[in-house]
Write a protein that holds these residues in place. Sequence first.
Motif, PDB file in Angstrom:
ATOM      1  N   ILE A 101      -5.672  11.133   2.639  1.00 55.08           N
ATOM      2  CA  ILE A 101      -4.707  10.055   2.396  1.00 55.08           C
ATOM      3  C   ILE A 101      -5.445   8.769   2.035  1.00 55.08           C
ATOM      4  CG2 ILE A 101      -3.046   8.516   3.521  1.00 55.08           C
ATOM      5  CD1 ILE A 101      -1.894  10.944   4.932  1.00 55.08           C
ATOM      6  N   PHE A 102      -6.539   8.478   2.792  1.00 51.87           N
ATOM      7  CA  PHE A 102      -7.320   7.285   2.471  1.00 51.87           C
ATOM      8  C   PHE A 102      -7.931   7.375   1.070  1.00 51.87           C
ATOM      9  CE2 PHE A 102      -7.557   6.419   7.137  1.00 51.87           C
ATOM     10  CZ  PHE A 102      -7.014   5.143   7.081  1.00 51.87           C
ATOM     11  N   LEU A 103      -8.370   8.540   0.665  1.00 49.57           N
ATOM     12  CA  LEU A 103      -8.887   8.712  -0.690  1.00 49.57           C
ATOM     13  C   LEU A 103      -7.802   8.438  -1.725  1.00 49.57           C
ATOM     14  CD1 LEU A 103     -11.071  11.937  -0.328  1.00 49.57           C
ATOM     15  CD2 LEU A 103     -11.864   9.621  -0.783  1.00 49.57           C
ATOM     16  N   SER A 158      -7.578   1.296  -6.611  1.00 43.03           N
ATOM     17  CA  SER A 158      -8.504   1.130  -7.731  1.00 43.03           C
ATOM     18  C   SER A 158      -7.753   0.958  -9.043  1.00 43.03           C
ATOM     19  CB  SER A 158      -9.431   2.342  -7.814  1.00 43.03           C
ATOM     20  OG  SER A 158     -10.202   2.301  -8.985  1.00 43.03           O
ATOM     21  N   SER A 159      -6.777   1.803  -9.242  1.00 37.24           N
ATOM     22  CA  SER A 159      -6.029   1.703 -10.501  1.00 37.24           C
ATOM     23  C   SER A 159      -5.211   0.419 -10.549  1.00 37.24           C
ATOM     24  CB  SER A 159      -5.135   2.921 -10.698  1.00 37.24           C
ATOM     25  OG  SER A 159      -4.184   3.002  -9.665  1.00 37.24           O
ATOM     26  N   LEU A 168     -17.563  -1.308  -7.138  1.00 41.69           N
ATOM     27  CA  LEU A 168     -17.557  -1.319  -5.676  1.00 41.69           C
ATOM     28  C   LEU A 168     -16.570  -0.296  -5.117  1.00 41.69           C
ATOM     29  CD1 LEU A 168     -18.538  -2.596  -3.037  1.00 41.69           C
ATOM     30  CD2 LEU A 168     -16.721  -4.291  -3.296  1.00 41.69           C
ATOM     31  N   LEU A 169     -15.391  -0.264  -5.699  1.00 42.59           N
ATOM     32  CA  LEU A 169     -14.381   0.685  -5.251  1.00 42.59           C
ATOM     33  C   LEU A 169     -14.809   2.122  -5.531  1.00 42.59           C
ATOM     34  CD1 LEU A 169     -11.651   0.966  -3.923  1.00 42.59           C
ATOM     35  CD2 LEU A 169     -10.593   0.757  -6.162  1.00 42.59           C
ATOM     36  N   HIS A 170     -15.400   2.325  -6.708  1.00 40.53           N
ATOM     37  CA  HIS A 170     -15.870   3.658  -7.073  1.00 40.53           C
ATOM     38  C   HIS A 170     -16.974   4.122  -6.105  1.00 40.53           C
ATOM     39  CE1 HIS A 170     -16.712   7.105  -9.543  1.00 40.53           C
ATOM     40  NE2 HIS A 170     -17.998   6.747  -9.652  1.00 40.53           N
ATOM     41  N   THR A 171     -17.917   3.227  -5.810  1.00 37.80           N
ATOM     42  CA  THR A 171     -18.996   3.547  -4.872  1.00 37.80           C
ATOM     43  C   THR A 171     -18.428   3.834  -3.475  1.00 37.80           C
ATOM     44  OG1 THR A 171     -20.501   2.122  -6.098  1.00 37.80           O
ATOM     45  CG2 THR A 171     -21.157   2.705  -3.879  1.00 37.80           C
ATOM     46  N   SER A 172     -17.460   3.039  -3.052  1.00 37.27           N
ATOM     47  CA  SER A 172     -16.835   3.259  -1.740  1.00 37.27           C
ATOM     48  C   SER A 172     -16.154   4.614  -1.683  1.00 37.27           C
ATOM     49  CB  SER A 172     -15.819   2.156  -1.437  1.00 37.27           C
ATOM     50  OG  SER A 172     -16.454   0.920  -1.334  1.00 37.27           O
ATOM     51  N   LEU A 175     -17.024   7.710   0.657  1.00 39.50           N
ATOM     52  CA  LEU A 175     -15.996   8.305   1.508  1.00 39.50           C
ATOM     53  C   LEU A 175     -15.942   9.820   1.305  1.00 39.50           C
ATOM     54  CD1 LEU A 175     -13.895   7.528   3.581  1.00 39.50           C
ATOM     55  CD2 LEU A 175     -12.242   7.272   1.746  1.00 39.50           C
ATOM     56  N   VAL A 176     -16.047  10.261   0.070  1.00 39.99           N
ATOM     57  CA  VAL A 176     -16.058  11.702  -0.209  1.00 39.99           C
ATOM     58  C   VAL A 176     -17.306  12.341   0.402  1.00 39.99           C
ATOM     59  CG1 VAL A 176     -16.269  13.425  -2.051  1.00 39.99           C
ATOM     60  CG2 VAL A 176     -14.628  11.560  -2.268  1.00 39.99           C
ATOM     61  N   SER A 177     -18.456  11.659   0.259  1.00 37.47           N
ATOM     62  CA  SER A 177     -19.698  12.185   0.845  1.00 37.47           C
ATOM     63  C   SER A 177     -19.579  12.295   2.361  1.00 37.47           C
ATOM     64  CB  SER A 177     -20.878  11.291   0.495  1.00 37.47           C
ATOM     65  OG  SER A 177     -21.106  11.302  -0.885  1.00 37.47           O
ATOM     66  N   LEU A 178     -19.006  11.261   2.970  1.00 34.87           N
ATOM     67  CA  LEU A 178     -18.809  11.303   4.423  1.00 34.87           C
ATOM     68  C   LEU A 178     -17.857  12.424   4.819  1.00 34.87           C
ATOM     69  CD1 LEU A 178     -18.610   7.512   5.316  1.00 34.87           C
ATOM     70  CD2 LEU A 178     -20.429   9.115   5.908  1.00 34.87           C
TER      71      LEU A 178
END
Length: 145
Positions: free
Chosen positions: A11-13, A20-21, A42-46, A50-53
Motif C-alpha cells: 500500500i505504501f508503495l 510521485s505522479s 528523491l521519490l524514485h530513490t525512496s 522501499l522495494v529493497s527493504l
Amino acid sequence: MTKCNLWVVNIFLFIGLLTSSTITANLDHGGDNEASSDLQDLLHTSMINLVSLNDLVTELTQRIAQLTLSQADSQAESERTIKELQKEIEELKTSVSETDAKSKERSNNTQMAIEELKLSLTDADAKSNQRLNTTQLAIEGQLKN
C-alpha cells in the motif's frame, strides 16, 4: 513477515507511486523543471529503497521460517533419540535383573550341591569308619582265637 505486513508495504508503495505522479504533474505545470527533477529522483530513490527493504524483509522472514523449521526438526529428533535411549535403558535394566536372578538361582543350586556333597562325604566317612571298626573287631577276634 506476515501477509498483513506485506500488504501494508505494498500500500505504501502504491501511495508513493501516486504521490510521485502527482508531484510530477504539479511540478511540470509549475515550470520548475530542476526542482521537479530533484523531487522525482528523491521519490524514485525512496521507492527503490522501499522495494529493497521489502525484499530484504521477505528474505529474512524466509530465513527465520527455515530456522524455526530446522529447530523444530532438531527438537523432534532429540526427543526421538531420548525415547530410544530410555527404551534401551529399560531393556538393559530388565536384562540385568534377569541375569541377576539367574545368577542367584545358580548360586543357590551350587550351595545345595555343596551341602549334598558334604552329607555324602559324611555318610561315606561314617560307613568307612564303621567298616574299619568291623574289620578291626574281626581281626582282633581272630587274633584272640
